[in-house]
Design an enzyme around this catalytic site. Sequence first.
Site, PDB file in Angstrom:
ATOM      1  N   LYS A 171       0.881  -1.174   0.000  1.00 34.34           N
ATOM      2  CA  LYS A 171       0.000   0.000   0.000  1.00 34.34           C
ATOM      3  C   LYS A 171       0.910   1.214   0.000  1.00 34.34           C
ATOM      4  O   LYS A 171       1.420   1.630   1.035  1.00 34.34           O
ATOM      5  CB  LYS A 171      -0.883  -0.012   1.247  1.00 34.34           C
ATOM      6  N   GLU A 246       9.424   1.581  11.262  1.00 36.14           N
ATOM      7  CA  GLU A 246      10.431   2.648  11.219  1.00 36.14           C
ATOM      8  C   GLU A 246       9.680   3.963  11.281  1.00 36.14           C
ATOM      9  O   GLU A 246       8.947   4.307  10.362  1.00 36.14           O
ATOM     10  CB  GLU A 246      11.272   2.519   9.940  1.00 36.14           C
ATOM     11  N   CYS A 280      13.731  10.373   7.198  1.00 34.08           N
ATOM     12  CA  CYS A 280      13.661   9.932   8.599  1.00 34.08           C
ATOM     13  C   CYS A 280      15.010  10.097   9.279  1.00 34.08           C
ATOM     14  O   CYS A 280      15.096  10.373  10.468  1.00 34.08           O
ATOM     15  CB  CYS A 280      13.256   8.462   8.676  1.00 34.08           C
ATOM     16  N   GLU A 379       9.977  15.799  15.435  1.00 32.91           N
ATOM     17  CA  GLU A 379      10.429  15.631  14.055  1.00 32.91           C
ATOM     18  C   GLU A 379       9.709  16.653  13.174  1.00 32.91           C
ATOM     19  O   GLU A 379       8.485  16.638  13.075  1.00 32.91           O
ATOM     20  CB  GLU A 379      10.126  14.208  13.571  1.00 32.91           C
TER      21      GLU A 379
HETATM   22  P1  ADP Z   1       2.857  11.080   7.130  1.00 36.37           P
HETATM   23  O1  ADP Z   1       2.210  11.600   8.372  1.00 36.37           O
HETATM   24  O2  ADP Z   1       4.271  11.398   7.018  1.00 36.37           O
HETATM   25  O3  ADP Z   1       2.045  11.322   5.887  1.00 36.37           O
HETATM   26  P2  ADP Z   1       1.765   8.504   7.578  1.00 36.37           P
HETATM   27  O4  ADP Z   1       2.255   7.684   8.693  1.00 36.37           O
HETATM   28  O5  ADP Z   1       0.439   9.160   7.697  1.00 36.37           O
HETATM   29  O6  ADP Z   1       2.908   9.531   7.283  1.00 36.37           O
HETATM   30  O7  ADP Z   1       1.763   7.676   6.220  1.00 36.37           O
HETATM   31  C1  ADP Z   1       2.669   6.657   5.914  1.00 36.37           C
HETATM   32  C2  ADP Z   1       1.915   5.562   5.195  1.00 36.37           C
HETATM   33  O8  ADP Z   1       0.944   5.047   6.100  1.00 36.37           O
HETATM   34  C3  ADP Z   1       1.132   6.000   3.954  1.00 36.37           C
HETATM   35  O9  ADP Z   1       1.138   4.951   3.001  1.00 36.37           O
HETATM   36  C4  ADP Z   1      -0.255   6.187   4.501  1.00 36.37           C
HETATM   37  O10 ADP Z   1      -1.262   6.035   3.512  1.00 36.37           O
HETATM   38  C5  ADP Z   1      -0.341   5.075   5.499  1.00 36.37           C
HETATM   39  N1  ADP Z   1      -1.346   5.269   6.541  1.00 36.37           N
HETATM   40  C6  ADP Z   1      -1.808   6.422   7.064  1.00 36.37           C
HETATM   41  N2  ADP Z   1      -2.768   6.187   7.980  1.00 36.37           N
HETATM   42  C7  ADP Z   1      -2.912   4.842   8.067  1.00 36.37           C
HETATM   43  C8  ADP Z   1      -3.735   3.968   8.814  1.00 36.37           C
HETATM   44  N3  ADP Z   1      -4.634   4.419   9.702  1.00 36.37           N
HETATM   45  N4  ADP Z   1      -3.595   2.633   8.625  1.00 36.37           N
HETATM   46  C9  ADP Z   1      -2.689   2.142   7.756  1.00 36.37           C
HETATM   47  N5  ADP Z   1      -1.903   2.926   6.997  1.00 36.37           N
HETATM   48  C10 ADP Z   1      -2.007   4.252   7.145  1.00 36.37           C
END
Ligand code: ADP
Length: 478
Positions: A171, A246, A280, A379
């Site tokens: 994903k 990570e 990161c 961060e």
């Molecule tokens: P950022 O805040 O830097 O955008 P995220 O942690 O939100 O980072 O996103 C990293 C990845 O996790 C992306 O692929 C995002 O679509 C996915 N993601 C965000 N929210 C969820 C969730 N509730 N469950 C699973 N994956 C998620």
Amino acid sequence: MAKMIINGQKVNAVQGGLLDVVSPIDGKVFTEIPRGQREDVDLAVKAARQSLSSDWGNFDPLGRSRLMLELGVAILENLDELADLEMKDTGKPLATARADITVLARYFEYYGGAADKVLGQVIPYLNDYSVQVIREPLGVTAHIIPWNYPAQMFGRSVAPSLAMGNACVVKPAEDACLSIVRVAELALEVGFPAGALNVVTGLGEEAGASLAEHPDINFISFTGSNQVGVFIQQAAAKHAVKCVLELGGKSAHVVFEDAKFGPAIAAIVKGIVHNTGQTCTAGSRLLLQASIYDEFMQELGKEFSKTRAGTPEMDLTCGPVINKNQFDRVNGYIEKGIAQNLKVVAQGQIADGVPADGYFVTPTLFSAPDHTSELLTEEIFGPVLVAVPFKDEEEAIALANATDYGLLGAVWTENGGRQMRMAKGIQAGQVYINGFGAGGGIELPFGGVKRSGHGREKGLVALEEMSTTKTIVLFHGK
Ligand code: ADP
């Protein structure tokens, strides 16, 4: 328009939904991606599971190795196209996007080369027994990828998993997924069987959450925010599957008075502005021995003020940040630093002629009197560096460890004993001495401690994370 890759087919979402993809360069929608949902994830997991008991599962290690190496070659043959997609999606300077695609290829070369060299063990035991320990795949592995280095993170997470014979469901981030979809197409073109590698595009809270919570996955690899990382670990716990997380960092450069200024300054500037600070492992804190503080900051400021943010074609130090949310967030931190009376020592510039609605931020170097500002502990994920003085080794270690994160550290000193004392004292998954290696370095075990996450990626250790052992105990009598 990109499609998802499920069971060897290029498909739209079952419900037919689409998501706009916005360019960080000008804030305009430039394409759409399928809005994958629970049913699409379900199809992908089913396809992956099926491939393990049919085509893909029948590959021997040499077969997997050859296919992965072929994919590495195909990635390099399509470097221009992949770098172009990465550049448009993320706004990275072209040179950075090209470098990222070569790292992606390298992941498939490295783990492709390793696929048929993972050895088991024979264990001396009681005389009447023979014992061997073999390595087996985990099964269906889920990979939730961030937007900062889509291609690299895909390679880092997926290549070791495929090498060990798992089937993957990926994903990618909704903000940047185009290079990943194209690589999955290339994988089909070089002969990966249907279901071995599936990509479901969509939103984190929809496709991402459905994947993390899916009852038929065996492992989750996640790189992203702390908040989502906690959710991923909870989802993994519900089905008792392992996860590697990570979750970012707040890595410190620690510079002592005997350091060579030139190489330290070059690495410190690059370590925070590369990829517009959206790394990161960015070196986002600078701990400087008080005796050299003013002199070092003056020289660092000169270099820092040469940084430029511009469009990818301008190929400057930085591009834009990924989206409006990050734009507001990073600028919010800069404003907070100014409001807290941190001193702005130097700023880079946004190049003339960038689109007015692009997400360009001004690289900023702050000096702080002590380690109390949240700019030193949270961060920021942008080109913002904060320096703070320290007195001696003891204080340097205390400050280096004074965040919840523990991903990387760097020590700059010519004193050998101090190099090792500092390396051992800093709580982090990697410590550099007289150098700094954010990104790349795919041969080097990598991962965090504390809130930076757990589990290890890169290097041969990733093959262990992506597999499990089986101990076979044979009683054969005397
Ligand atoms: P950022 O805040 O830097 O955008 P995220 O942690 O939100 O980072 O996103 C990293 C990845 O996790 C992306 O692929 C995002 O679509 C996915 N993601 C965000 N929210 C969820 C969730 N509730 N469950 C699973 N994956 C998620």
